[in-house]
Design an enzyme around this catalytic site. Sequence first.
Site, PDB file in Angstrom:
ATOM      1  N   ASP A 163      -1.118  -9.792   7.272  1.00 27.49           N
ATOM      2  CA  ASP A 163      -0.294  -8.942   6.403  1.00 27.49           C
ATOM      3  C   ASP A 163       1.176  -9.022   6.827  1.00 27.49           C
ATOM      4  O   ASP A 163       2.073  -9.081   5.988  1.00 27.49           O
ATOM      5  CB  ASP A 163      -0.810  -7.501   6.468  1.00 27.49           C
ATOM      6  CG  ASP A 163      -2.305  -7.441   6.206  1.00 27.49           C
ATOM      7  OD1 ASP A 163      -2.714  -7.851   5.109  1.00 27.49           O
ATOM      8  OD2 ASP A 163      -3.065  -7.021   7.093  1.00 27.49           O
ATOM      9  N   HIS A 191      -6.058  -2.578   7.532  1.00 26.21           N
ATOM     10  CA  HIS A 191      -5.982  -3.877   6.848  1.00 26.21           C
ATOM     11  C   HIS A 191      -6.739  -3.730   5.525  1.00 26.21           C
ATOM     12  O   HIS A 191      -7.909  -4.075   5.410  1.00 26.21           O
ATOM     13  CB  HIS A 191      -6.595  -5.004   7.685  1.00 26.21           C
ATOM     14  CG  HIS A 191      -6.818  -6.247   6.887  1.00 26.21           C
ATOM     15  ND1 HIS A 191      -5.778  -7.011   6.400  1.00 26.21           N
ATOM     16  CD2 HIS A 191      -7.941  -6.830   6.420  1.00 26.21           C
ATOM     17  CE1 HIS A 191      -6.266  -8.009   5.684  1.00 26.21           C
ATOM     18  NE2 HIS A 191      -7.578  -7.924   5.683  1.00 26.21           N
TER      19      HIS A 191
END
Length: 335
Positions: A163, A191
Site C-alpha cells: 500500500d 491492509h
Amino acid sequence: MASATSRPPIRVAVTGAAGNIGYAAIFRLASGAVFGPDQPVALNLIEVGPGLDALKGVVMELEDAAFPLLADVVATGDLDAGFRDADWCLLIGAVPRKAGMERKDLLGINGRIFVGQGEAIGRSAKPGVRVLVVGNPCNTNALIALRAGKLRPENVFAMTRLDENRAKAMLAAKAGVHVSAVRRVGIWGNHSSTQFPAFAHATLGGRPATAAIPDHAWLRDTFVPAVQQRGAAVIKARGASSAASAANAALDTLRSLHFPTPEGDWHSVAVLSKGDYGVKPGILFGYPVRTKADGSWEIVQGLELDAFAREKVALTEQELLEERATAAEALGVAL
Ligand code: NAX
C-alpha cells in the site's frame, strides 16, 4: 549444500511457496536481493495439497538457478520441519475468499491455519524469530499467530508495504517526479479498503506533498480511495490479485526491518498496538516505523493527525477491532 561465504545463513521459512507471491519472492531472496551480496540464505518452503507437487518443480528451478548465496533448501508440508530454526517466517499461504463466503467464514478458515502456524513457529523456530504475515486478512491473521505461538509481540508484523509503494507511485505521478523522490508515506491501520495512506507527512524531493500537490481535494477525495482500492483495480485488470508487486513489497519489508532506516525517512508495517496515537491496544495496526541501528524498531512519534486523518484512523481501527472480535468468536479463543 555448502554456501559461498562462511557466514551462517539467514533461514527464511515461506508458506505458500509455490503460489503466485511465493514463487515471485523466493528467487529474489535466494539471489541476495534482501540481505545483501555477502549473506547466505537458507529457504524452508512450506506448501499444502496440490501446492506440494508444484513445489517440487520450484525446488528444481532453484537448483537450476545455481544461486551462490543459497545455502540450503527444505521443501515440506510439515509445519514443524518447515519452521525449524527459522530466523524469519514469511506467511503468505492462505485460503482466498470465494464467492458466497462471508468475511466471518474467511476469518474462521484462515484463523485456524494461523493458529497452527503460530503454534509450530513457537515450537520450532529460533526464539528470536521474526514473522511477516502477507496472507489475508493479514493484520488479524498475524494477531492470531502471535497469540497462538506466544511469540514476542515486537517480532510479529503484517504487510502494509504494498500500500505504501502504491501510494508513493501515485503521489509521484501526480507531482511529475520520480517515485524515488517520495518519502515519509505512512499507511495507517488495516491492509484493507479502510487503510489510511497519510499524505500530510509525505515529502516529494524534500517538499511537503501538500505543497508539491496543491490540489488538496485530489489528495483527500481521489488519492486516498485510489490507494484503498488499488488491489481491486489490479484484480479487475489482470484477472488475478497482485503477485509480483506483493512479493516485492514483502521483500522491501524484510529489508527495511533488517537494515537501519535512512535518516529522515520511515517505512510502513503493521505491529501490535500499545496505544500509540490513541489506537486501542491489542490489534496489529499499520504505523510508520523506523528501524534502529541495533535492529530494533520504533513507531515514529509526534506526527500531527488533523481531523480528517483522525477520522480515517478511527474507521480502520474500528474495522480491526471488529475483525478481532469476529475471529475470536469463530475460533472460540480470546485474542
Ligand atoms: P495463491 O493462491 O497463488 O498461492 C497461495 C499458496 O498458498 C498456494 O500455493 C496454496 O497451496 C498455499 N497455501 C494455502 N494454504 C496454505 C497453508 N495452510 N500452508 C502452506 N501453504 C498454503 O495466492 P497468492 O496470490 O500467492 O496470495 C497469497 C495471499 O496473499 C492471499 O491471502 C492474498 O489475499 C494475500 N495478499 C496480500 C497482500 C498484502 O498486501 N498483504 C497483497 C497481495 C495478496 O492479495
